[in-house]
Design an enzyme around this catalytic site. Structure first.
Site: not given
Ligand code: IPE
Ligand code: IPE
Ligand code: MG
Length: 234
Positions: A14, A16, A18, A31, A125, A182
């Site tokens: 999580d 990317n 931000r 991403h 793996l 996480r």
């Molecule tokens: C969880 O992240 C899903 C993935 C990392 C693929 P999200 O960014 O979608 O989750 P929330 O919305 O913060 O709960």
């Molecule tokens: C995780 O990063 C990747 C996916 C959920 C696909 P985010 O896209 O959720 O990035 P934030 O949480 O908005 O920073």
């Molecule tokens: Mg996210």
């Protein structure tokens, strides 16, 4: 103490978006940068001789994001699967996937099957990508599978227990995760592996996923090794 090395690590990648925002870049650049962290996570797991690495790459809920972002993620996924096939083979990594895979667009879905096929013989793996994955959906699909088996006379309802239920989940071929990581400091599960992480150790890292590199992965495993896993016993 926990075993030094977890057999199965699951990661909610999580932060990317931000990461990109902090740099004034479009979210898709976050991403893209996150894909390099995926490479390093695979390397760390190979070095540590972890058997299974599950990466939450796209959730059932992520379909609710703007069309352009979903499209960028799917394009990146397809490219990743195509570009990484040779590297996965070099590292003896076997690719697998969990989730409602048929919801994926044709391009990435076809490439997913190709790369799974191309790496099927590898014995190092096992890398499991969670794609269009939601734990509640998985549990519902599991319940439906159980009901079909009961209806067809293949399963006696009296025999249903957690081990039987496990065999009806997408994850039926893999052991439960020992360690859940996480990134980006968020303290929630976001519909990830709700059944399987019942006794996983949880490590929340403040770093955003694109900044979470090999050394951070090793730190998370060290934190895991220091945990006292009791599983309800003494
Ligand atoms: C969880 O992240 C899903 C993935 C990392 C693929 P999200 O960014 O979608 O989750 P929330 O919305 O913060 O709960
Ligand atoms: C995780 O990063 C990747 C996916 C959920 C696909 P985010 O896209 O959720 O990035 P934030 O949480 O908005 O920073
Ligand atoms: Mg996210």
């Amino acid at each position: 103490m926990a075993q030094q090395i977890p057999r199965h690590i699951a990661v909610i990648m999580d932060g990317n978006g931000r990461w990109a925002k902090e740099r004034g870049l479009p979210r898709r650049e976050g991403h893209r940068a996150g894909a390099e962290s995926v490479r390093e996570a695979i390397e760390a797991c190979t070095e540590l001789k972890v058997d299974y690495l599950t990466l939450y790459a796209f959730s059932s809920e992520n379909w609710k994001r703007p069309k352009a972002e979903v499209k960028a993620l799917m394009t990146l996924l397809e490219r990743f699967l195509k570009d990484k096939a040779d590297e996965l083979n070099e590292k003896n990594v076997r690719l697998q996937a969990i989730g409602r895979l048929n919801d994926l667009p044709k391009g990435p879905l076809t490439q997913l099957h190709k790369t799974i096929e191309a790496t099927a013989g590898n014995t190092g793996l096992t890398l499991i990508l969670a794609l269009s994955y939601g734990a509640r959906e998985e549990i519902i699909d599991g319940v439906k599978s159980i009901l079909r088996h009961v209806r067809d006379g293949l399963l006696d309802p009296a025999m249903i227990d957690p081990d039987v239920f496990d065999k009806h989940l997408y994850t039926r071929y893999y052991p439960d995760p020992d360690l859940l990581i996480r990134t980006s400091g968020e303290m929630r599960l976001s519909n990830f592996l709700l059944w399987q992480i019942s006794y996983a150790e949880i490590v929340i890292a403040d770093k955003l996923w694109p900044d979470f590199r090999k050394a951070d992965f090793h730190d998370a495993v060290a934190a895991y090794a220091a945990r006292d896993r009791r599983f309800g016993a003494l």
